[in-house]
Enzyme design. Structure first.
Site, PDB file in Angstrom:
ATOM      1  NE  ARG A  35       1.805   3.204   4.724  1.00 55.16           N
ATOM      2  CZ  ARG A  35       1.953   3.859   3.513  1.00 55.16           C
ATOM      3  NH1 ARG A  35       1.928   3.401   2.265  1.00 55.16           N
ATOM      4  NH2 ARG A  35       2.003   5.177   3.669  1.00 55.16           N
ATOM      5  CG  LEU A  61      -0.793   6.113   5.960  1.00 57.43           C
ATOM      6  CD1 LEU A  61      -1.411   5.835   7.318  1.00 57.43           C
ATOM      7  CD2 LEU A  61      -1.431   4.967   5.020  1.00 57.43           C
ATOM      8  CB  SER A  62       3.475   9.294   8.061  1.00 60.61           C
ATOM      9  OG  SER A  62       2.698  10.451   8.825  1.00 60.61           O
ATOM     10  CG  LEU A  63       6.830   9.750   3.184  1.00 61.42           C
ATOM     11  CD1 LEU A  63       8.122  10.721   3.378  1.00 61.42           C
ATOM     12  CD2 LEU A  63       6.430   9.140   2.003  1.00 61.42           C
TER      13      LEU A  63
END
Length: 215
Positions: A35, A61-63
């Site tokens: 990530r 950026l999503s969880l």
């Protein structure tokens, strides 16, 4: 693939388990995906935390936990073709590439589209095809898909997009209605699209539309 911090990746998997993600393939794919390479340099220290991270074009950026929950509901198999609407920086597409046969992903913002292409190329993920434009139009020339997932919120159920699903195909999307937003899971049954379940409340940014062109 780029080196993953094993300690922080293992901690992220623990967070996934605590959030109800039990699919071993999903957890393994998230653990293997670096990530940090998708996160802007100033946020790299929090790359493996369960936090949203700002990216270019006012997006985020999503969880990781939400990504895990959505991918678990999507139930991707190794022989599947998947359409992702909203590439962002390419993080979820990278995870999907470890789960599916082929991933088609569409991004409205050219800056994000080009950055995602650069990052995914550096990771040597060769089963991803990137498109620039309006993902809500789908990709009729590549349809039908086994699975479709949206990474931005829409204001109505995605019935038109779901017509590009194969029979028994699944679509996962954040849907906003009356000021509240939730992640819904849909299934195509014949020519009909049925809502199967809701994963819970969500806070995705609205999906942006445009016209799709392959990189």
């Amino acid at each position: 693939m780029s080196v993953v911090d094993p300690f922080r990746a293992a901690r992220l998997v623990l967070l996934l388990r605590q959030a109800g993600v039990r699919d071993n393939r999903v957890m393994s794919a998230i653990e293997k995906t670096p990530r940090a390479v998708f996160v802007p340099p100033e946020y790299r220290d929090m790359a493996y935390d369960n936090l949203k991270v700002p990216i270019a074009c006012g997006q985020e950026l999503s969880l990781p936990v939400v990504v895990g929950q959505m991918l678990q509901a999507l139930n991707v198999q190794p022989d599947h073709d998947v359409l992702e609407v909203g590439t962002g920086v390419g993080y979820q597409a990278a995870i999907l590439s470890l789960l599916a046969k082929r991933v088609y992903t569409v991004e409205r913002f050219r800056t994000l589209h080009e950055k995602a292409a650069e990052t995914l190329l550096s990771l040597e993920l060769d089963n991803i095809r990137l498109f620039h434009g309006d993902g809500m139009e789908g990709l009729q020339e590549r349809a039908p898909f086994d699975r479709i997932i949206l990474t931005g919120a829409i204001s109505r159920p995605p019935y038109t997009l779901a017509q590009q699903l194969k029979s028994e195909g699944i679509l996962v999307a954040p849907v906003e209605k009356d000021g509240s937003q939730q992640i819904n899971v849909y299934k195509r049954v014949g020519n009909q699209v049925e809502k199967l379940t809701t994963l819970g409340a969500s806070k995705f940014l609205p999906l942006i539309i445009g016209t799709a062109r392959e990189l």
